[in-house]
Design a protein around this motif. Sequence first.
Motif, short mmCIF file in Angstrom:
data_model
loop_
_atom_site.label_atom_id
_atom_site.label_comp_id
_atom_site.label_asym_id
_atom_site.label_seq_id
_atom_site.Cartn_x
_atom_site.Cartn_y
_atom_site.Cartn_z
N TYR A 1 7.57 8.71 2.90
CA TYR A 1 6.79 9.94 2.72
C TYR A 1 7.34 11.07 3.58
O TYR A 1 6.60 11.93 4.04
N THR B 1 0.83 -1.21 0.00
CA THR B 1 0.00 0.00 0.00
C THR B 1 0.86 1.26 0.00
O THR B 1 0.60 2.21 -0.75
N SER C 1 6.51 4.30 6.51
CA SER C 1 5.74 5.48 6.07
C SER C 1 6.52 6.76 6.31
O SER C 1 6.53 7.66 5.47
N LEU D 1 -4.19 12.90 1.92
CA LEU D 1 -4.17 11.54 1.37
C LEU D 1 -3.19 10.65 2.14
O LEU D 1 -3.48 9.48 2.41
N TYR D 2 -2.06 11.21 2.50
CA TYR D 2 -1.07 10.45 3.28
C TYR D 2 -1.62 10.07 4.64
O TYR D 2 -1.53 8.90 5.06
N ASP E 1 2.49 1.35 -3.58
CA ASP E 1 1.59 1.55 -4.72
C ASP E 1 0.91 2.91 -4.74
O ASP E 1 0.50 3.39 -5.80
N ASN E 2 0.79 3.54 -3.57
CA ASN E 2 0.12 4.85 -3.50
C ASN E 2 1.08 6.02 -3.59
O ASN E 2 0.65 7.18 -3.61
N SER F 1 0.78 8.45 -6.81
CA SER F 1 -0.48 9.19 -6.87
C SER F 1 -0.56 10.25 -5.76
O SER F 1 -1.09 11.35 -5.98
N ILE F 2 -0.01 9.94 -4.59
CA ILE F 2 -0.04 10.92 -3.49
C ILE F 2 0.97 12.04 -3.75
O ILE F 2 0.64 13.23 -3.64
N MET G 1 -4.21 7.40 4.42
CA MET G 1 -3.62 6.09 4.14
C MET G 1 -3.04 5.44 5.39
O MET G 1 -3.31 4.26 5.67
N SER H 1 -0.20 14.42 -6.45
CA SER H 1 -1.49 15.09 -6.28
C SER H 1 -1.28 16.57 -5.94
O SER H 1 -0.14 17.01 -5.72
#
Length: 200
Positions: free
Chosen positions: A127, A68, A123, A87-88, A71-72, A75-76, A91, A79
Motif C-alpha cells: 500500500y 487480509t 503493508s 480504510l488502510y 484481499d482488501n 476495494s481500498i 485495516m 475506493s
Amino acid sequence: MKQKLNVNQIPALKQEILDLPEKEKNQLLIRLINKDQVLIEQLHFKLLEDEYDLIKRFEDLKAEIETTLKDNFDSIINSKYTDKGKLYLRMIRNLSSRINHYAKVTKDVNGELRLRTILLIDSSAKYKSIQNEDSVIGYKARLYQVSKIKTMITLFGKLHEDLKYDYSDDFYESIEDTIVSNLQIEIIQSKLKYKTLSNE
C-alpha cells in the motif's frame, strides 16, 4: 468517581475468602474466569497447549495478515480518494490489535516481533501509494507505522541474544528497505534509532 475496590487493600476480606471451603472457592474462581475471555485463552494456552500449538497460532495469524492485506487491496485502492487512507489505516490497526491479542495470550515476544515486522513490511510495500500520499491521513499512517517500529525496538531488546541474531539475519534488511523508501522523514523527525534492530 467511585474508587475501585481491591481485595488486597482489605486484609480481613482477603482472609475470609482464603478461608472459604475449597468447593465454594472453586465455584467462585470458575465464575470469575468465565467473565474474562482473554484470561480463558491465556489459561487454555498455558495449561492445554504446547510448542506445536504456538507454532500453529503464529502461522495462522501470519496467514491472516497476508490474506487480509491481499484481499482488501482492490476495494481500498478503488475506493474514493478521501476514503483510501482511512480504510488502510483502519485495516493495519485492526491487524495490529490481532497481534496484541496473540501477545497477551501467548507471551511470545519472538513471535510478536516477527508478526509486527511482517505487517510493517508487507503493508508498507503493498500500500505504498496510500501510505506515502501527501495528505493528513497519509501522514497519520506513516506516524502509526513509526509508533509500531518503536514497539518492535522494545521487543527486540527483550529477545535472547541468539534470537536477536536470527531476527537480524531474517528481517533487518527488509525493514531497512521499508524505512528508507517509505518512512525516512518520520523516522528522522521521531529521532528513532531503528538500527538497533540490526544487532550491530
